[in-house]
Design an enzyme around this catalytic site. Structure first.
Site, PDB file in Angstrom:
ATOM      1  N   ASN A  24      -0.490  12.534 -16.155  1.00 13.30           N
ATOM      2  CA  ASN A  24      -1.361  13.305 -17.068  1.00 13.30           C
ATOM      3  C   ASN A  24      -0.536  13.547 -18.316  1.00 13.30           C
ATOM      4  O   ASN A  24      -0.640  13.673 -19.627  1.00 13.30           O
ATOM      5  CB  ASN A  24      -1.845  14.773 -16.699  1.00 13.30           C
ATOM      6  CG  ASN A  24      -3.183  14.678 -15.965  1.00 13.30           C
ATOM      7  OD1 ASN A  24      -4.241  14.413 -16.645  1.00 13.30           O
ATOM      8  ND2 ASN A  24      -3.164  14.520 -14.487  1.00 13.30           N
ATOM      9  N   ARG A  38       3.789  25.608  -9.368  1.00 15.69           N
ATOM     10  CA  ARG A  38       4.448  26.733  -9.186  1.00 15.69           C
ATOM     11  C   ARG A  38       3.468  27.701  -9.739  1.00 15.69           C
ATOM     12  O   ARG A  38       2.968  27.492 -11.053  1.00 15.69           O
ATOM     13  CB  ARG A  38       5.782  26.657  -9.979  1.00 15.69           C
ATOM     14  CG  ARG A  38       7.001  27.328  -9.073  1.00 15.69           C
ATOM     15  CD  ARG A  38       8.207  26.946 -10.078  1.00 15.69           C
ATOM     16  NE  ARG A  38       8.778  25.922  -9.001  1.00 15.69           N
ATOM     17  CZ  ARG A  38       9.394  26.102  -7.915  1.00 15.69           C
ATOM     18  NH1 ARG A  38       9.530  27.312  -7.653  1.00 15.69           N
ATOM     19  NH2 ARG A  38       9.849  25.215  -7.329  1.00 15.69           N
ATOM     20  N   ASN A  52      -3.840  24.783 -17.807  1.00 13.67           N
ATOM     21  CA  ASN A  52      -3.824  24.163 -16.608  1.00 13.67           C
ATOM     22  C   ASN A  52      -5.111  23.108 -16.302  1.00 13.67           C
ATOM     23  O   ASN A  52      -6.139  23.663 -16.488  1.00 13.67           O
ATOM     24  CB  ASN A  52      -3.684  25.162 -15.404  1.00 13.67           C
ATOM     25  CG  ASN A  52      -3.115  24.528 -14.055  1.00 13.67           C
ATOM     26  OD1 ASN A  52      -2.378  23.287 -14.256  1.00 13.67           O
ATOM     27  ND2 ASN A  52      -4.143  24.634 -12.910  1.00 13.67           N
ATOM     28  N   HIS A  74      -6.869  21.326 -12.868  1.00 17.92           N
ATOM     29  CA  HIS A  74      -6.971  21.534 -11.437  1.00 17.92           C
ATOM     30  C   HIS A  74      -7.919  20.299 -10.955  1.00 17.92           C
ATOM     31  O   HIS A  74      -9.088  20.419 -11.794  1.00 17.92           O
ATOM     32  CB  HIS A  74      -7.218  22.813 -11.110  1.00 17.92           C
ATOM     33  CG  HIS A  74      -7.466  22.858  -9.639  1.00 17.92           C
ATOM     34  ND1 HIS A  74      -6.170  22.897  -8.866  1.00 17.92           N
ATOM     35  CD2 HIS A  74      -8.361  23.080  -8.805  1.00 17.92           C
ATOM     36  CE1 HIS A  74      -6.323  23.246  -7.560  1.00 17.92           C
ATOM     37  NE2 HIS A  74      -7.783  23.235  -7.357  1.00 17.92           N
TER      38      HIS A  74
HETATM   39  C1  GRF Z   1      -3.543  16.389 -11.516  1.00 15.40           C
HETATM   40  O1  GRF Z   1      -4.505  15.881 -10.532  1.00 15.40           O
HETATM   41  C2  GRF Z   1      -3.939  17.814 -11.861  1.00 15.40           C
HETATM   42  O2  GRF Z   1      -5.115  17.978 -11.803  1.00 15.40           O
HETATM   43  C3  GRF Z   1      -2.995  18.563 -10.800  1.00 15.40           C
HETATM   44  O3  GRF Z   1      -1.942  17.859 -10.325  1.00 15.40           O
HETATM   45  C4  GRF Z   1      -2.181  16.335 -10.522  1.00 15.40           C
HETATM   46  C5  GRF Z   1      -1.016  16.049 -11.474  1.00 15.40           C
HETATM   47  O4  GRF Z   1      -0.989  14.589 -11.581  1.00 15.40           O
HETATM   48  N1  GRF Z   1      -2.611  20.171 -11.095  1.00 15.40           N
HETATM   49  P1  GRF Z   1      -0.001  13.906 -12.323  1.00 15.40           P
HETATM   50  O5  GRF Z   1       1.370  14.244 -11.869  1.00 15.40           O
HETATM   51  O6  GRF Z   1      -0.428  14.041 -13.831  1.00 15.40           O
HETATM   52  O7  GRF Z   1      -0.042  12.347 -11.965  1.00 15.40           O
END
Ligand code: GRF
Length: 188
Positions: A14, A92, A108, A110
């Protein structure tokens, strides 16, 4: 243009997607100052190096308390004049110090349709639930675990023959659209 820092603990896909969207001119409301991570060997560090994004590595184990860790991070953020924090797989809970310093300015993402399946392994929880749909949520961060005000969500199917990995990939693809669209709308 608001200065933002992205926090990640793991793979950082991401994080990478947000940087690439910004590079393509799709996020002209933000300037990404740096990546913050709490794991020196997390893959997000490699991505940051490839993307030429500055990295701040701070491991809580090197500090005497969570408050001391967060105060150090706050000092670095303030030095970079960071106004918003984007959590992208930062594993965290945000403590009172950081929450107070960046009140209402922490987002955030999720991987579930909150308020369903808060906390760890949200994909696994959805996968094992018998539900036919799941998705991803972007929300403001408060002191709880995935409890802050919901900003936007996207949903996808859980297919009867899915593996957990296939479902995870489908949710990730949603996230790559959802998070930049929320960032563009919310951060001014
Ligand atoms: C994502 O699925 C996000 O929703 C969650 O952690 C994951 C992170 O994935 N909080 P990446 O490290 O961005 O591949």
């Amino acid at each position: 243009m608001a200065k933002v820092a992205i926090f990640a603990s793991g793979s950082g896909s991401n994080f990478e997607n947000i940087v690439l969207c910004a590079d393509k001119g799709e996020l002209n409301n933000i300037e990404i100052t740096s990546l913050y991570t709490d794991h020196h060997d997390a893959y997000c560090v490699k991505r940051a190096e490839q993307l030429k994004v500055a990295v701040n590595i701070n491991e809580p184990k090197d500090f005497e308390s969570k408050a001391a860790y967060e105060q150090h991070v706050i000092k670095l953020l303030q030095r970079e004049e960071v106004e918003w924090i984007i959590l992208a797989g930062y594993m965290r809970l945000i403590g009172p110090d950081l929450l107070e310093a960046y009140e209402g300015k922490i987002l955030n993402i999720h991987p579930s349709l909150l308020p369903k399946y808060k906390g760890k392994d949200a994909i696994g929880q959805a996968f094992n639930s018998g539900d036919k749909i799941t998705g991803s949520t972007v929300h403001y961060v408060d002191s709880g675990m995935d409890t802050g005000e919901i900003i936007d969500q996207r949903q996808c199917d859980i297919k009867s023959d899915d593996t957990k990995e296939e479902l995870e990939e489908r949710v990730k693809q949603l996230e790559y659209e959802l998070y930049p669209s929320v960032i563009a709308k919310v951060i001014k």
